[in-house]
Design a protein around this motif. Sequence first.
Motif, PDB file in Angstrom:
ATOM      1  N   THR A 127       0.820  -1.218   0.000  1.00 18.28           N
ATOM      2  CA  THR A 127       0.000   0.000   0.000  1.00 18.28           C
ATOM      3  C   THR A 127       0.848   1.259   0.000  1.00 18.28           C
ATOM      4  N   ARG A 130       1.533   2.888   2.489  1.00 17.20           N
ATOM      5  CA  ARG A 130       1.120   3.767   3.587  1.00 17.20           C
ATOM      6  C   ARG A 130       2.263   3.789   4.593  1.00 17.20           C
ATOM      7  N   ASP A 177      -1.655   7.721   4.123  1.00 17.24           N
ATOM      8  CA  ASP A 177      -1.175   7.562   2.755  1.00 17.24           C
ATOM      9  C   ASP A 177       0.092   8.346   2.473  1.00 17.24           C
ATOM     10  N   GLU A 210      -0.630   6.011  -8.111  1.00 18.62           N
ATOM     11  CA  GLU A 210      -1.214   4.807  -7.533  1.00 18.62           C
ATOM     12  C   GLU A 210      -0.253   3.661  -7.805  1.00 18.62           C
TER      13      GLU A 210
END
Length: 672
Positions: free
Chosen positions: A312, A314, A332, A388
């Motif tokens: 991710t 994160r 994020d 992304e």
Amino acid sequence: MWRDLEGSFSQSALDPATTEEIGPDERIVDFRSLVWADDGDAIFFGVKEWTPKDPEDEAPSEDAPDEGAAEEDAPEENAADEDEGAPKLDPADMEIWRSSDVRTLPTQKRDERADEQRNDLFVWHVDSGRTVRLSDEDLDDPDVVAGGALVLATDDDAYELDGMFGRGRADLIAIDVETGERTTLVEGVTFPYGASPSGDFVHYYRDGGFFAFDVQGRTVVPLSGEVSFANEQYDHPVPEKPSYGLAGWTENDEALVVYDEFDVWELPIEGSPRRLTQGREDEVVFRAVRLDPDADAIDLGNTYLTMRGKWTLRYGIARLQGEEVERLVYEDDNIGRLAKASEADVYAYVAQDFDDSPDYFVGSSFRSAKQVTATNPFQNQYAWGHTELVRYTNPNGEPLQGALFYPADYDPSRTYPMIVYIYEFRSQSAKQYSVPSHRSYYNPAVWTAEGYFVLQPDILFDTRDPGVSSARTLERAVGAVVETGMVDPERVGLVGHSWGGYQAQFVPTYTDVFAASVAGAGISNLVTMYGSIFWVAGAPESGHFETGQERMDVPYYVDRDAYIRNSAVFNIESLHTPLLLEVGDSDRNVNWGQSIELYNIARRAQKPLTMLVYHGEDHGLRQEENQADYQRRIIEWFDHHLKGLEPADWIEEQIPWLEQKKRSEGGGPTGG
């Protein structure tokens, strides 16, 4: 030296001329820093053999005879002793290189100052007045550890051949600072190794496990149990996979704190390994942070941790208190640079993202931390892309991901061209802010502003097949993006520099998935590059080629097919992609002759190739005008081949040297 500065100012002195342990031809050196033991009872220093000045270098005294007169008075029979037919030669300006050199002559030149300053480590026990020699020419890199309680050194003599070709090992030696006695703790060890705060234990890593050597008891304590801490994703062909690293020792030498892929582990001297975090369950990587750089030990009752989601990206900060892990912030943004005020419970960290410039947040708690800087208050006035992550697998089935950057003007009803920038692992760039600049020629913020998608993928390389494995992985990475429908598969470009430049040269000879490629300072021929010198470090490329980025494992005379299969020059007939090369003609990292080879082979094979040569530049461009020029040409190259725009004249026109020289002298861009 003086001690007790707050009290009686006791003074002591060491005279090397009256110290038996220091020889009459040895002197204390001033280029090794003095190191105090923590208890103040000992000081460590360096000693080196003293070379008296050559009398011939001294200026002649006033009483010296005149040289001319001396020649006139010389007996005539001296001349008869000489060979009248032999010319008098000055010493040749040359070097002697031998294949048996453990360190090549260029490496020795690089290390010249260190070799000249090589010295032996001594310790002076101030209260007793004793001086002890701790190291000599048989030992390498003596290091005072544990506050002066112990000295660690290595001896790599038995592994010289391995070390010459990238597989270095050494015997780890502990030296008693009281007696100078040496103990071989472990043979043939690699990194990491070190000592506990007290010096009672020396830790080392081998074959996936951590061990502690009990210095007093002369026993080895296995710490890992059945748990492996080897980095299984490490794709370099070395005898043993490295560990994920370690954080250090806890108080009273009770345990070593180490890492696996995701978690923090406590490896006690007495007891079983204990996992302190639960990162593996949701694939979050935890790592310890030392807020006090002077602390000798880790307090597991109160330790801060960084967090990073593997898939991710994160980021966050957590707090370890015994059995509990409290997640303080996890979001994020890319969060890092954690710091604490020395005299207050106030914390600071930096948060950034591709579309959010780095700013500091400060607070007495992480949930109440406030942004205190605004490094780019004008950004919201401009169009900006976002990022992304894209998932894919390589041909071996290994899951990988890449950072996908959206064009600043993204319109979901359109399909876009895409630039793929490569090196090794690049997905973490998704959370890194890139400042647009005319000097930054591989800048995703610039390319997205020009209307391109940008993909920065992760690549794992196969041993003896770095080019082929890169090409096959890139096919899958590009395919994963194309499947989204946002990118036109006929308008994808490739760009890389150095190791990425090697791939950007080779990949278009293996696959036609790219419509254009740009290769900066790349390698085209693994055979000729293997036998060259990495001049920046003065080291031969052979070791780097076998175990470093090239991952070729063996020399080319052992597996010539692998070297040929992964070299662009040997696969030139398969090149159908327009290829732009960039080199500096003073590159001391990758010989720019590598690009010349590909240029000449492409000419002979009548393949599409253009080469930019920047005069006086090294591996990376340093002059502003050259940086700006190269950035412009990359964009023009892709604008033509990926967007279909009219080509700049330098792309398709033959520009003779006289015309290039005229434009250069006139101050205008060459072929602009």
